[in-house]
Write an enzyme that holds these catalytic residues in place. Structure first.
Site, PDB file in Angstrom:
ATOM      1  N   SER A   7       5.778   2.677  11.978  1.00 28.11           N
ATOM      2  CA  SER A   7       4.574   3.156  11.293  1.00 28.11           C
ATOM      3  C   SER A   7       4.622   4.682  11.330  1.00 28.11           C
ATOM      4  O   SER A   7       5.337   5.259  12.157  1.00 28.11           O
ATOM      5  CB  SER A   7       3.312   2.619  11.967  1.00 28.11           C
ATOM      6  OG  SER A   7       3.362   2.818  13.362  1.00 28.11           O
ATOM      7  N   ASP A 101      -9.967  14.235  20.521  1.00 23.46           N
ATOM      8  CA  ASP A 101      -9.955  15.526  21.219  1.00 23.46           C
ATOM      9  C   ASP A 101     -11.253  16.226  20.872  1.00 23.46           C
ATOM     10  O   ASP A 101     -11.423  16.719  19.761  1.00 23.46           O
ATOM     11  CB  ASP A 101      -8.739  16.360  20.784  1.00 23.46           C
ATOM     12  CG  ASP A 101      -7.481  15.859  21.473  1.00 23.46           C
ATOM     13  OD1 ASP A 101      -7.584  15.450  22.644  1.00 23.46           O
ATOM     14  OD2 ASP A 101      -6.423  15.866  20.837  1.00 23.46           O
ATOM     15  N   HIS A 258       6.133   4.240  16.444  1.00 22.86           N
ATOM     16  CA  HIS A 258       5.108   4.933  15.645  1.00 22.86           C
ATOM     17  C   HIS A 258       5.485   6.414  15.577  1.00 22.86           C
ATOM     18  O   HIS A 258       5.545   7.085  16.614  1.00 22.86           O
ATOM     19  CB  HIS A 258       3.736   4.768  16.309  1.00 22.86           C
ATOM     20  CG  HIS A 258       2.621   5.452  15.589  1.00 22.86           C
ATOM     21  ND1 HIS A 258       2.006   4.919  14.469  1.00 22.86           N
ATOM     22  CD2 HIS A 258       1.989   6.631  15.815  1.00 22.86           C
ATOM     23  CE1 HIS A 258       1.043   5.732  14.050  1.00 22.86           C
ATOM     24  NE2 HIS A 258       1.016   6.783  14.846  1.00 22.86           N
TER      25      HIS A 258
HETATM   26  P1  FAD Z   1     -10.169   7.459  26.323  1.00 21.41           P
HETATM   27  O1  FAD Z   1      -9.317   6.264  26.427  1.00 21.41           O
HETATM   28  O2  FAD Z   1     -11.620   7.264  26.138  1.00 21.41           O
HETATM   29  O3  FAD Z   1      -9.967   8.376  27.580  1.00 21.41           O
HETATM   30  C1  FAD Z   1      -8.746   9.034  27.880  1.00 21.41           C
HETATM   31  C2  FAD Z   1      -8.662   9.235  29.381  1.00 21.41           C
HETATM   32  O4  FAD Z   1      -9.811   9.954  29.853  1.00 21.41           O
HETATM   33  C3  FAD Z   1      -8.649   7.916  30.128  1.00 21.41           C
HETATM   34  O5  FAD Z   1      -7.352   7.381  30.182  1.00 21.41           O
HETATM   35  C4  FAD Z   1      -9.237   8.326  31.459  1.00 21.41           C
HETATM   36  O6  FAD Z   1      -8.231   8.859  32.282  1.00 21.41           O
HETATM   37  C5  FAD Z   1     -10.243   9.403  31.076  1.00 21.41           C
HETATM   38  N1  FAD Z   1     -11.595   8.806  30.913  1.00 21.41           N
HETATM   39  C6  FAD Z   1     -12.065   8.051  29.881  1.00 21.41           C
HETATM   40  N2  FAD Z   1     -13.352   7.699  30.083  1.00 21.41           N
HETATM   41  C7  FAD Z   1     -13.718   8.250  31.286  1.00 21.41           C
HETATM   42  C8  FAD Z   1     -14.916   8.245  32.043  1.00 21.41           C
HETATM   43  N3  FAD Z   1     -16.020   7.599  31.611  1.00 21.41           N
HETATM   44  N4  FAD Z   1     -14.932   8.914  33.219  1.00 21.41           N
HETATM   45  C9  FAD Z   1     -13.826   9.577  33.667  1.00 21.41           C
HETATM   46  N5  FAD Z   1     -12.656   9.605  32.984  1.00 21.41           N
HETATM   47  C10 FAD Z   1     -12.591   8.948  31.806  1.00 21.41           C
HETATM   48  N6  FAD Z   1      -7.128  12.904  18.746  1.00 21.41           N
HETATM   49  C11 FAD Z   1      -7.947  13.196  17.716  1.00 21.41           C
HETATM   50  O7  FAD Z   1      -8.798  14.093  17.839  1.00 21.41           O
HETATM   51  N7  FAD Z   1      -7.845  12.527  16.515  1.00 21.41           N
HETATM   52  C12 FAD Z   1      -6.946  11.534  16.317  1.00 21.41           C
HETATM   53  O8  FAD Z   1      -6.900  10.957  15.234  1.00 21.41           O
HETATM   54  C13 FAD Z   1      -6.070  11.199  17.387  1.00 21.41           C
HETATM   55  N8  FAD Z   1      -5.153  10.206  17.265  1.00 21.41           N
HETATM   56  C14 FAD Z   1      -4.394   9.838  18.356  1.00 21.41           C
HETATM   57  C15 FAD Z   1      -3.498   8.766  18.222  1.00 21.41           C
HETATM   58  C16 FAD Z   1      -2.732   8.371  19.310  1.00 21.41           C
HETATM   59  C17 FAD Z   1      -1.797   7.198  19.149  1.00 21.41           C
HETATM   60  C18 FAD Z   1      -2.826   9.060  20.551  1.00 21.41           C
HETATM   61  C19 FAD Z   1      -1.988   8.646  21.719  1.00 21.41           C
HETATM   62  C20 FAD Z   1      -3.691  10.112  20.680  1.00 21.41           C
HETATM   63  C21 FAD Z   1      -4.491  10.516  19.593  1.00 21.41           C
HETATM   64  N9  FAD Z   1      -5.407  11.567  19.693  1.00 21.41           N
HETATM   65  C22 FAD Z   1      -6.208  11.909  18.616  1.00 21.41           C
HETATM   66  C23 FAD Z   1      -5.566  12.290  20.966  1.00 21.41           C
HETATM   67  C24 FAD Z   1      -6.685  11.634  21.812  1.00 21.41           C
HETATM   68  O9  FAD Z   1      -7.892  11.670  21.117  1.00 21.41           O
HETATM   69  C25 FAD Z   1      -6.799  12.412  23.110  1.00 21.41           C
HETATM   70  O10 FAD Z   1      -5.711  12.116  23.945  1.00 21.41           O
HETATM   71  C26 FAD Z   1      -8.116  12.230  23.829  1.00 21.41           C
HETATM   72  O11 FAD Z   1      -8.211  13.246  24.821  1.00 21.41           O
HETATM   73  C27 FAD Z   1      -8.287  10.876  24.503  1.00 21.41           C
HETATM   74  O12 FAD Z   1      -8.540   9.887  23.597  1.00 21.41           O
HETATM   75  P2  FAD Z   1      -8.525   8.337  24.069  1.00 21.41           P
HETATM   76  O13 FAD Z   1      -8.958   7.538  22.932  1.00 21.41           O
HETATM   77  O14 FAD Z   1      -7.259   8.021  24.732  1.00 21.41           O
HETATM   78  O15 FAD Z   1      -9.693   8.424  25.155  1.00 21.41           O
END
Ligand code: FAD
Length: 280
Positions: A7, A101, A258
């Site tokens: 992908s 982010d 990916h």
């Molecule tokens: P989460 O899974 O919610 O959290 C990430 C980490 O933060 C967790 O693993 C944990 O260690 C910590 N955490 C979460 N919740 C808590 C809590 N309640 N208390 C304490 N610690 C906590 N960014 C963008 O802005 N736009 C995008 O389109 C985008 N696409 C992405 C696609 C992929 C495949 C990947 C790998 C990353 C992408 N990112 C994107 C980056 C991503 O948004 C960042 O890494 C962000 O900081 C974490 O997102 P997440 O969904 O993993 O968060």
């Protein structure tokens, strides 16, 4: 020909001209590989809401299966549900659900609308209508207190209803293997697709990797650094290194690859050709 699904990820271009070029040039070339789907990133806080939706719409209109990324950021639930309704009307069947982010200044509040909450909201509102992909971090997310707590948060996203995960990119294959083992021990059994970042520039790779917590191994830094000002040489070394990484991941049984394309078609195409993945 090797047989593994790929992908390709895009970010929403800044203007109409760049969107046109992405859809009609970059995506058209990558479509020849062919990928199972394209995905389009989303700026947390809704900064690219219109751009992501429009890019997804145009890719779908060309007949390309496309999955939007989505994060809650500061959006309220109604804004989220409207966007989900728009995507339903467009025929979207799969969403990449993230915390995103967050813009600076969020502090600890950035955890409130985390990916687990987004997955839960989508499942509660839409049932099983969408396939949901979440992010995973073999080298541990920079916000994590420990590798164990990071895995627990990953597990919570999976328990909330994620079907599949895509990892942050990495160049150390052992990190992925170790992550798969830790997931198996925790009985997490969704497919975990490695995210692949082709290497096309030295400074940008170092800067970007520092920001997202991806490690550039010392041996790789030493290999690239002498050619920091020579993008052609960096791309040649990068193609070789990333192709070898993909070969090892395929041998390990990765369910798919990916590619973070950065809206370019060249490096992803060259790597897929070296891997003998191209249909053409
Ligand atoms: P989460 O899974 O919610 O959290 C990430 C980490 O933060 C967790 O693993 C944990 O260690 C910590 N955490 C979460 N919740 C808590 C809590 N309640 N208390 C304490 N610690 C906590 N960014 C963008 O802005 N736009 C995008 O389109 C985008 N696409 C992405 C696609 C992929 C495949 C990947 C790998 C990353 C992408 N990112 C994107 C980056 C991503 O948004 C960042 O890494 C962000 O900081 C974490 O997102 P997440 O969904 O993993 O968060």
């Amino acid at each position: 020909m090797a047989n593994i699904e790929i992908s390709c990820e895009f970010f929403p271009p800044r203007d109409e001209k760049a969107t046109d070029s992405l859809v009609n040039n970059v995506a058209a070339r990558l479509a020849q590989l062919p990928p199972a789907y394209f995905s389009v990133t989303y700026g947390a806080g809704g900064s690219t809401r219109d751009g992501t939706r429009e890019t997804v719409r145009q890719l779908l209109a060309q007949g390309y299966t496309t999955s939007p990324h989505l994060s809650l950021g500061t959006d309220d639930e109604q804004t989220l549900y409207q966007l989900l309704a728009d995507y339903t009307d467009m025929g979207v069947t799969q969403i990449v659900a993230l915390r995103g982010d967050q813009p600076s200044g969020f502090g600890a509040n950035r955890f409130t609308n985390n990916a687990e909450r987004l997955v839960s909201l989508i499942r509660a509102h839409c049932g099983d209508q969408f396939k949901l992909i979440v992010a995973a971090y073999p080298e541990v997310h920079p916000d994590a207190k420990s590798a164990t707590s990071d895995l627990e948060f990953f597990q919570r996203k999976v328990d909330a209803g994620a079907d599949k995960a895509i990892t942050q990119y990495f160049y150390n294959v052992d990190a992925y293997e170790d992550f798969l083992e830790r997931c198996a021990q925790a009985r997490i059994d969704i497919p975990i697709v490695p995210g692949i970042m082709p290497i096309t520039g030295y400074e940008s790779l170092i800067r970007f990797s520092r920001g997202c917590g991806a490690e550039i191994p010392r041996w790789l830094d030493y290999k690239l650094q002498p050619f920091a000002d020579d993008d052609k040489a960096i791309a040649e070394i990068g193609d070789e290194v990333v192709t070898r990484l993909c070969e090892k991941l395929i041998a390990l049984g990765a369910p798919a690859l990916h590619f973070y394309t950065l809206n370019r078609w060249g490096a992803t195409t060259r790597i897929c050709q070296r891997l003998d993945l191209t249909a053409a």
